[in-house]
Write an enzyme that holds these catalytic residues in place. Structure first.
Site, short mmCIF file in Angstrom:
data_model
loop_
_atom_site.label_atom_id
_atom_site.label_comp_id
_atom_site.label_asym_id
_atom_site.label_seq_id
_atom_site.Cartn_x
_atom_site.Cartn_y
_atom_site.Cartn_z
N LEU A 99 14.71 85.46 48.53
CA LEU A 99 15.49 85.67 49.87
C LEU A 99 15.58 83.92 50.52
O LEU A 99 16.52 83.90 51.03
CB LEU A 99 13.94 85.99 51.00
CG LEU A 99 14.34 86.03 52.44
CD1 LEU A 99 15.64 87.14 52.85
CD2 LEU A 99 13.17 86.60 53.14
N HIS A 104 16.80 98.89 60.37
CA HIS A 104 18.26 98.53 60.88
C HIS A 104 18.90 99.60 61.70
O HIS A 104 19.46 99.18 62.48
CB HIS A 104 19.05 98.25 59.52
CG HIS A 104 18.55 97.11 58.67
ND1 HIS A 104 17.68 96.13 59.03
CD2 HIS A 104 18.55 97.21 57.02
CE1 HIS A 104 17.33 95.33 58.17
NE2 HIS A 104 17.73 95.61 56.90
N LYS A 154 39.92 106.25 67.93
CA LYS A 154 40.97 107.42 67.63
C LYS A 154 41.22 108.20 68.86
O LYS A 154 40.25 108.82 69.59
CB LYS A 154 40.20 108.37 66.73
CG LYS A 154 39.89 107.58 65.53
CD LYS A 154 39.40 108.50 64.50
CE LYS A 154 39.35 108.43 63.20
NZ LYS A 154 39.31 109.46 62.23
N GLY A 188 11.77 81.74 46.01
CA GLY A 188 12.00 82.91 45.98
C GLY A 188 13.39 83.45 46.22
O GLY A 188 14.25 82.61 46.60
C1 BG6 Z 1 17.96 94.64 53.43
C2 BG6 Z 1 17.64 95.87 52.41
O1 BG6 Z 1 17.31 94.63 54.33
O2 BG6 Z 1 19.33 95.02 53.75
C3 BG6 Z 1 18.41 96.06 51.22
O3 BG6 Z 1 16.51 95.56 51.98
C4 BG6 Z 1 20.05 96.10 51.65
O4 BG6 Z 1 18.28 97.01 50.34
C5 BG6 Z 1 20.42 94.83 52.68
O5 BG6 Z 1 20.88 95.86 50.52
C6 BG6 Z 1 21.65 95.22 53.28
O6 BG6 Z 1 22.21 94.31 54.30
P1 BG6 Z 1 23.57 93.95 54.53
O7 BG6 Z 1 23.60 92.74 55.70
O8 BG6 Z 1 24.19 93.60 53.27
O9 BG6 Z 1 24.01 95.05 55.09
#
Ligand code: BG6
Length: 482
Positions: free
Chosen positions: A17, A248, A378, A15
């Site tokens: 990933l 994130h 800044k 895949g």
């Molecule tokens: C992934 C998301 O977790 O993080 C994506 O599923 C996104 O949609 C990606 O593009 C962004 O990761 P990075 O490390 O490129 O900021």
């Protein structure tokens, strides 16, 4: 560090990933000597019936720039460590074959202080996590007479809301103990995210200022300058909140907002992160702007009536002594005008300002996670010259300049090494995940039910103008150098 036999098993080996992230990260670890040829073996597992050589050919081009045409000696040696086993994800036959292959490898290394360390990396959709975990547990656990361990690495999306995520956690939790489960959030592997605790707790500068008395607002921003290209089908089921914000950006928020942990032990750090999440107040609909870029629905895998946001700005409020009244503005969008991820901490105005003759910019501390890692402050200084004018300037720490030639490891590389070392600091614990879903589930359900709809925006723009208005309402003051 532990020594002895190590088997890394990449499930879903053919895949995206696996090809783009997992194998290249393993290769980089190998190249830097973290994976020793005399100890490690890598197994690819997937449904497709291909040979070892075919798998090696498929991943070769991703390992380094020239590997497809002129593979280096390192690439060739690394590829030789990879074996392939094919089988389905829900029946024993394939997993028994896999176990046999791993055991043969372990037997062959027994003389080299045989321990049985088995790392299963699930580069797979979450729908198959439960059957795959069941099969691993049934057929492929480490051989306890050899010592060692079995660990599983999984990656978001961990469910779609609180209920489905809890169900998944329970299913996996019945098979593996929490210390065996590594939930990856690759933002926790980024250099400047990992720097956050050092910055906050090892610098006297920040200690007294990092609170509601001094900080006006915090923004955590993710922008991408491309759309959902090729991933529309997946994306449409999830949307930007589940794809980026709930994981994130929220993880980054925890590191910005948490109290000082008792120590650097993973449990101490994660205890503090959970407390932050549990202190977040329910989201107010008035403090949410959703967007969807024009052209998103042109993707044939996206339904014509899709309500899925590709952009969102959400204000979170943390109800505790340190942060009461300080908006944490999380913003993420696809198909915007730039690719950038940053944390912006804006300080309050200076009380009793004597330089009022010219409009001051506020102090702002910016941590740019990517691209070009940097931190800058800044601040207001006297404009050089005979007149007493003030100007906004920057104290700038750009990593490229300051750490010239020092390579910054890729997030996956770091996190995979942590899984081998057994360090869970940068992985999401079950209660953390639950608390994260608790914050966003009511809003996500309102979106799923069509109660709030995204505003359309032009690809290549800043996103809907309403998001900038919300930012201003939340108290962010745009500053311009002059
Ligand atoms: C992934 C998301 O977790 O993080 C994506 O599923 C996104 O949609 C990606 O593009 C962004 O990761 P990075 O490390 O490129 O900021």
């Amino acid at each position: 560090p532990e020594t002895g036999c190590l088997s890394v098993i990449v499930l879903g080996a053919s895949g995206d990933l696996a090809k783009k992230k997992t194998f290249p990260a393993l290769f980089n670890l190998y190249r830097q000597g973290f994976l020793q040829s005399n100890e490690v073996h890598i197994f690819g597992y997937a449904r497709t019936k291909i040979s070892d050589e075919e798998l090696r050919n498929r991943i070769k081009g991703y390992l380094d720039k020239n590997a497809a045409n002129e593979p280096s000696e390192d690439v060739l040696k690394f590829l030789q460590l990879i074996k392939y086993v094919s089988g389905s994800y829900d029946n024993e036959e394939g997993f028994k074959l896999l176990d046999k292959a791993i055991s043969e490898h372990e037997e062959s290394k027994k003389s080299a202080e045989g321990s049985s360390r088995r790392l299963f990396y699930l580069a797979l959709p979450p729908s198959v996590y439960p059957p795959v975990c069941r099969m691993i547990k049934k057929c492929c656990m480490n051989k306890s007479d050899m010592g060692g361990w079995t660990r599983v690495v999984i990656e978001k999306p961990f469910g779609k809301d609180l209920e489905s995520s809890e169900k998944l956690s329970t299913q996996i939790g019945e098979l593996f103990e929490e210390p065996q489960i590594y939930r990856i959030d690759h933002y926790l592997g980024k250099e400047l995210v990992q720097n956050m605790l050092v910055l906050r707790f090892a610098n006297r500068f920040f200690l007294p200022l990092w609170n509601r008395d001094n900080i006006a607002n915090v923004q955590i921003v993710f922008r991408e300058d491309f759309g959902t290209e090729g991933r529309g089908g997946y994306f449409d089921e999830y949307g930007i909140i589940r794809d980026i914000i709930q994981n994130h950006l929220l993880q980054v928020l925890c590191l910005v907002a948490m109290e000082k942990p008792v120590s650097l032990k993973p449990e101490h750090i994660r205890d503090e992160k959970v407390k932050v999440l549990q202190s977040v107040l329910p989201i107010n609909d008035e403090e949410v702007v959703l967007g969807q870029y024009d052209g998103y629905k042109d993707d044939p895998t996206v339904p014509d009536n899709s309500n899925t946001p590709t952009f969102a700005t959400v204000v979170l409020r943390i109800h505790n002594e340190r942060w009461e009244g300080v908006p944490f503005i999380l913003k993420a969008g696809k198909a915007l005008n730039s690719r950038k991820a940053e944390i912006r901490v804006q300080f309050k105005d200076v009380p009793g300002d004597i330089f009022r003759c010219q409009k001051q910019g506020r102090n702002e501390f910016v941590i740019r996670l990517q691209p070009s890692e940097a931190m800058y402050m800044k601040l207001t200084v006297k404009k050089p010259g005979l007149d007493m004018n003030v100007v906004q300037s920057e104290l700038d720490l750009s990593y490229k300049q300051r750490y010239q030639g020092v390579p910054i490891p890729e997030a996956y590389e770091r996190l995979i090494l942590d899984t081998i070392r057994g360090d869970q600091q940068h992985f999401v614990r079950r209660d953390e995940l639950k608390a994260a879903w608790e914050i966003f589930t009511p809003l996500l359900h309102r979106i799923d039910n069509g109660e709030t709809k995204p505003i359309s925006y032009q690809p290549g723009s800043r996103g809907p103008a309403q998001a900038d208005e919300l930012l201003e309402k939340a108290g962010y003051v745009q500053t311009h150098g002059y």
